[in-house]
Design an enzyme around this catalytic site. Sequence first.
Site, short mmCIF file in Angstrom:
data_model
loop_
_atom_site.label_atom_id
_atom_site.label_comp_id
_atom_site.label_asym_id
_atom_site.label_seq_id
_atom_site.Cartn_x
_atom_site.Cartn_y
_atom_site.Cartn_z
N ARG A 9 0.83 -1.31 0.03
CA ARG A 9 -0.12 -0.08 -0.04
C ARG A 9 0.82 1.20 0.07
O ARG A 9 0.38 2.19 -0.25
CB ARG A 9 -0.92 0.01 1.01
N TYR B 32 -22.64 -1.28 7.11
CA TYR B 32 -21.89 -0.29 7.36
C TYR B 32 -22.62 0.73 8.21
O TYR B 32 -22.03 1.54 9.14
CB TYR B 32 -21.68 0.46 6.06
N LYS C 190 -20.88 2.30 11.89
CA LYS C 190 -20.88 3.61 12.11
C LYS C 190 -21.46 4.22 13.22
O LYS C 190 -21.07 5.14 13.95
CB LYS C 190 -21.16 4.81 10.86
N THR D 92 -13.78 9.47 -2.88
CA THR D 92 -12.59 8.66 -2.84
C THR D 92 -12.78 7.30 -3.23
O THR D 92 -13.99 7.21 -3.82
CB THR D 92 -12.27 8.46 -1.28
#
Length: 246
Positions: free
Chosen positions: A37, A136, A140, A169
């Site tokens: 990465r 998700y 969160k 992104t």
Amino acid sequence: MSLILVTGASTGLGLATASQLADRGHDVVLHARSPARLEGLDVIDRMRGVVLGDLAHPEETASVAEQANAFGRFDAVVHNAGTMNGPDVIAVNVLAPYLLTASMPQPGRAIFLSSSMHHSGRPDVHPVLAGHGGSYSDSKLLVTTLALTLAARYPQLLAHAVDPGWVPTRMGGPSATDDLDEGHRTQVWLATAAEHEIDPRTGGYWHHRAAHPPHPAALDPVFHSQLLDALQAHTGLTLPDTDSPA
């Protein structure tokens, strides 16, 4: 200048956060999932250091904490790493921030990446942590609650949750409509601003440097206790009762 750890900082908002902090003269430790990465990143020479590990796996998260601890006590930790889909959502978005919090000396500030989608999360701790379809949005809500739980538990800690917006992104995708530059500015500000400039000083849920009401469950002391009890039982790690000494 401050010593700051940014997780998930090899790309996207994490990279933007780490880069801006380094540009401002802070000592930044950049976390990435693997050496691959880091290939092609031109910011590494501006970082204080790098820590490596896949936060989807508890043993690698423990290694990340150990590597980070070698730098000393952090002034701020930005829990930026996250994933939106797949089987690792709860592990990366919820368990890893907790494991790092429990395995490192308490920083001066802790910033957790949330999302407006936390408002549709289920305030139901045990099924989610047991891997029974945690989404998700669920993740969160839990990490937002973790941030506000820490703020209530440790008065000296500046703990906040940040909704960076729907930004273009890799995770947000090209259709995202929010401002990419605004996506990281609140995290940078919360990590470095003078305390008197931040209102609320701790326990805020932020979007573009403005405090907003979070999901009601994130403010509920009973839900705070349920979440901490479940995280401690799930991970085997407990948090200290009071603020750690500086």
